[in-house]
Design a protein around this motif. Structure first.
Motif, mmCIF file in Angstrom:
data_model
loop_
_atom_site.group_PDB
_atom_site.id
_atom_site.type_symbol
_atom_site.label_atom_id
_atom_site.label_comp_id
_atom_site.label_asym_id
_atom_site.label_seq_id
_atom_site.Cartn_x
_atom_site.Cartn_y
_atom_site.Cartn_z
ATOM 1 N N ASN A 222 43.291 45.389 39.916
ATOM 2 C CA ASN A 222 43.425 44.007 40.363
ATOM 3 C C ASN A 222 43.440 43.050 39.175
ATOM 4 O O ASN A 222 44.198 42.069 39.156
ATOM 5 C CB ASN A 222 42.266 43.656 41.302
ATOM 6 N N ALA A 223 42.604 43.348 38.171
ATOM 7 C CA ALA A 223 42.584 42.516 36.966
ATOM 8 C C ALA A 223 43.887 42.632 36.189
ATOM 9 O O ALA A 223 44.389 41.644 35.658
ATOM 10 C CB ALA A 223 41.401 42.921 36.075
ATOM 11 N N TYR B 51 46.705 43.245 37.550
ATOM 12 C CA TYR B 51 47.656 42.440 38.317
ATOM 13 C C TYR B 51 47.571 40.978 37.899
ATOM 14 O O TYR B 51 48.591 40.314 37.644
ATOM 15 C CB TYR B 51 47.412 42.560 39.821
ATOM 16 N N ASN B 52 46.334 40.432 37.840
ATOM 17 C CA ASN B 52 46.164 39.034 37.445
ATOM 18 C C ASN B 52 46.727 38.786 36.057
ATOM 19 O O ASN B 52 47.351 37.744 35.799
ATOM 20 C CB ASN B 52 44.669 38.668 37.477
ATOM 21 N N PHE B 53 46.507 39.737 35.176
ATOM 22 C CA PHE B 53 47.007 39.645 33.806
ATOM 23 C C PHE B 53 48.537 39.630 33.804
ATOM 24 O O PHE B 53 49.167 38.760 33.182
ATOM 25 C CB PHE B 53 46.482 40.844 33.013
ATOM 26 N N VAL B 54 49.134 40.595 34.514
ATOM 27 C CA VAL B 54 50.599 40.700 34.542
ATOM 28 C C VAL B 54 51.220 39.511 35.264
ATOM 29 O O VAL B 54 52.256 38.979 34.846
ATOM 30 C CB VAL B 54 51.028 42.029 35.206
ATOM 31 N N ASP B 55 50.585 39.091 36.366
ATOM 32 C CA ASP B 55 51.081 37.937 37.119
ATOM 33 C C ASP B 55 51.115 36.699 36.225
ATOM 34 O O ASP B 55 52.098 35.948 36.208
ATOM 35 C CB ASP B 55 50.172 37.699 38.329
ATOM 36 N N LYS C 189 42.400 34.574 32.391
ATOM 37 C CA LYS C 189 42.951 35.821 32.942
ATOM 38 C C LYS C 189 42.647 37.016 32.043
ATOM 39 O O LYS C 189 42.375 38.114 32.537
ATOM 40 C CB LYS C 189 44.462 35.675 33.138
ATOM 41 N N VAL C 190 42.668 36.810 30.739
ATOM 42 C CA VAL C 190 42.306 37.901 29.820
ATOM 43 C C VAL C 190 40.825 38.231 29.976
ATOM 44 O O VAL C 190 40.438 39.405 30.048
ATOM 45 C CB VAL C 190 42.613 37.517 28.356
ATOM 46 N N PHE C 191 40.003 37.203 30.035
ATOM 47 C CA PHE C 191 38.565 37.408 30.199
ATOM 48 C C PHE C 191 38.276 38.140 31.507
ATOM 49 O O PHE C 191 37.391 39.001 31.576
ATOM 50 C CB PHE C 191 37.850 36.059 30.181
ATOM 51 N N MET C 192 39.049 37.812 32.527
ATOM 52 C CA MET C 192 38.890 38.451 33.830
ATOM 53 C C MET C 192 39.151 39.955 33.743
ATOM 54 O O MET C 192 38.534 40.749 34.455
ATOM 55 C CB MET C 192 39.855 37.809 34.835
ATOM 56 N N GLY D 226 38.301 41.933 31.419
ATOM 57 C CA GLY D 226 37.056 42.575 31.028
ATOM 58 C C GLY D 226 35.962 42.417 32.063
ATOM 59 O O GLY D 226 35.170 43.337 32.295
ATOM 60 N N PHE D 227 35.925 41.276 32.728
ATOM 61 C CA PHE D 227 34.852 40.962 33.667
ATOM 62 C C PHE D 227 34.953 41.784 34.955
ATOM 63 O O PHE D 227 33.930 42.167 35.536
ATOM 64 C CB PHE D 227 34.890 39.466 33.982
ATOM 65 N N TYR D 228 36.165 42.059 35.421
ATOM 66 C CA TYR D 228 36.331 42.737 36.697
ATOM 67 C C TYR D 228 35.778 44.157 36.688
ATOM 68 O O TYR D 228 35.285 44.649 37.711
ATOM 69 C CB TYR D 228 37.813 42.752 37.089
ATOM 70 N N ALA D 229 35.869 44.853 35.556
ATOM 71 C CA ALA D 229 35.297 46.199 35.482
ATOM 72 C C ALA D 229 33.781 46.129 35.637
ATOM 73 O O ALA D 229 33.169 46.971 36.311
ATOM 74 C CB ALA D 229 35.675 46.861 34.165
ATOM 75 N N LEU D 230 33.165 45.122 35.026
ATOM 76 C CA LEU D 230 31.729 44.910 35.182
ATOM 77 C C LEU D 230 31.389 44.620 36.638
ATOM 78 O O LEU D 230 30.418 45.172 37.189
ATOM 79 C CB LEU D 230 31.287 43.742 34.294
ATOM 80 N N LEU D 231 32.189 43.799 37.277
ATOM 81 C CA LEU D 231 31.976 43.479 38.684
ATOM 82 C C LEU D 231 32.094 44.735 39.544
ATOM 83 O O LEU D 231 31.307 44.957 40.463
ATOM 84 C CB LEU D 231 32.992 42.421 39.135
ATOM 85 N N GLY D 232 33.076 45.576 39.237
ATOM 86 C CA GLY D 232 33.247 46.822 39.980
ATOM 87 C C GLY D 232 32.042 47.730 39.839
ATOM 88 O O GLY D 232 31.598 48.344 40.810
#
Length: 458
Positions: free
Chosen positions: A34-35, A37-41, A282-285, A287-293
């Motif tokens: 998902n992260a 995706y946000n990056f590519v989007d 979006k770049v920070f996200m 890294g953050f999304y894996a932590l959230l997962g």
């Protein structure tokens, strides 16, 4: 019954590090996809131009508002569901997930209508200006049309993780992200829809994913059945949902408001500054999304064992999760610091946008090593039903701490002040989390030992 027994054995008996990893890996993979995706989007949108990129950043708080309501019901419902399963109350769990999902869809419809009615003043509040207003309206109007799918998707992902179906949740996240990545260039470039194409790709992907996740219940593959006949709203269910979910809603709404304030503050330094902050976030996200997962894998373990009165396992799972998440955050910190420039250049930004984004990414990364502990303790409070503490922490990082900093720091340090607001807020939140974390750990130790001072072996 056998499936429930297997889940009880997994959450209540197996080594906590193994259980958390087993539940977290699918969530991490799903969140990372998902992260990505946000990056590519964001990458595709940035290729359209700086105005389109800044419009996407202005529209991002709108998307966060919709996600916030999905998390209200998803996280609130999943926390209650995990505790009900720990108590072996499958019937009430079934009623809960049915009420959660149907209520979520109704809320999505209402939000979509309200958003379309008040669209222009809303995007102006979030930082739209004369350069990007037409792009922003095109983008956000489509998001509001797809609101029921955005909310429903969020709720279903959380409910499936609560019953231990983390792999299905992962596949749902992966399906949505992959579809979005495929559809983005088709709608944006092939169909020449620009930023509206990016929004349309998002909604179509969300709709297909919702159907996929819902089919898991319709085909009776889930541990907990979801039936229309079980839609029996009650004060108790909504109280439980709101007790845990409301802090998350408030946090996300405050985060949306904070991003809007940040956009407005950055606008004073040009559309390039707004676009740069969009790239950094979006770049920070990523890294953050894996932590959230990972912390989402921790939440059901802590919630189940707290409900089952296995307090030592709650303590053990907290220690393991804190250690793993902190090591991860230190690694991401190093990557962002060293490779900030090549990462930013993937977006093909204009020279000024690139300069601001590289600096911003490094500044935001300063507080990364502290986020692991903050996230784990926040999830712990949610898992064990500590609504007051969960509320305080939920509104701190992107609310109580961040909003005043956005208002104060730019007047002292200009654009650097805008970029510094988030990491300073993270440091202050870490200090507050440490204080509350010590208190809750002491309480859990007391529950474990019992009033007579002897270990509780339940």
């Amino acid at each position: 019954m056998e499936q429930l027994d297997d889940r009880s054995k997994l959450l209540g008996q197996e080594k906590v590090s193994k259980v958390i990893t087993k539940l977290a890996i699918p969530a991490i993979i799903g969140m990372l996809v998902n992260a990505v995706y946000n990056f590519v989007d964001t990458m595709f949108v940035s290729w359209i131009g700086t105005n389109a990129m800044s419009a996407a950043q202005v529209g991002f708080p709108v998307f966060m508002v919709l996600v916030a309501f999905g998390q209200l019901f998803g996280i609130g419902g999943s926390s209650y569901t995990s505790r009900l399963l720990g108590e072996n109350n499958k019937k009430e769990a079934s009623k809960t997930i049915t009420v959660v999902y149907i209520t979520t869809i109704i809320t999505g419809v209402i939000l979509g209508i309200c958003g379309l009615v008040f669209l222009e003043p809303l995007v102006n509040m979030f930082g739209a200006n004369s350069d990007n207003i037409s792009y922003t309206l095109a983008y956000t109007s489509i998001l509001f049309i797809g609101a029921p799918f955005i909310l429903g998707n969020m709720a279903l992902n959380n409910l499936l993780r609560a019953e231990g179906s983390a792999i299905i949740s992962m596949f749902g996240l992966m399906l949505g992200a992959i579809l979005n990545i495929i559809l983005d260039p088709i709608f944006i470039f092939a169909f020449d829809m620009g930023i509206a194409g990016a929004a349309l790709a998002t909604i179509i992907a969300q709709a297909i994913t919702t159907v996929f996740l819902l089919s898991y219940y319709i085909r009776k593959k889930s541990l907990i059945p979801m039936k229309l006949s079980m839609f029996k709203p009650s004060k108790k269910i909504y109280n439980q949902i709101l007790t845990i979910g409301l802090p998350t809603l408030i946090r996300q709404l405050l985060a949306s408001f904070s991003i809007g304030l940040m956009n407005k503050a950055a606008t004073g330094y040009g559309t390039e500054a707004v676009a740069a902050i969009g790239i950094v976030s979006k770049v920070f996200m990523l890294g953050f999304y894996a932590l959230l997962g990972y912390t989402q894998g921790f939440l059901p373990v802590a919630g189940y064992n707290y409900g089952a009165k296995k307090y030592q396992r709650v303590l053990d799972s907290t220690k393991v999760s804190t250690k793993v998440s902190t090591i991860y955050c230190i690694i991401v910190f190093a990557v962002f610091m060293i490779f900030a420039e090549p990462i930013v250049m993937i977006f093909r930004p204009e020279a000024e946008v690139a300069r601001i984004a590289v600096k911003g990414l490094r500044i935001w990364s300063i507080s990364l090593p502290l986020l692991g502990y903050s996230m784990v303790i926040n999830m712990l409070f949610q898992a064990i039903g500590k609504a007051k503490e969960a509320a305080i922490l939920s509104i701190s990082r992107q609310g109580i701490m961040l909003i005043p900093l956005i208002l104060i720091l730019p007047s002292l340090f200009s654009l650097n002040g805008v970029l510094l607001a988030q990491p300073v807020a993270d440091v202050l939140t870490f200090i507050l989390t440490g204080i509350l974390g010590i208190i809750v750990n002491k309480e859990i130790y007391q529950l474990r030992d019992g009033s007579n001072g002897l270990p509780n072996v339940a």
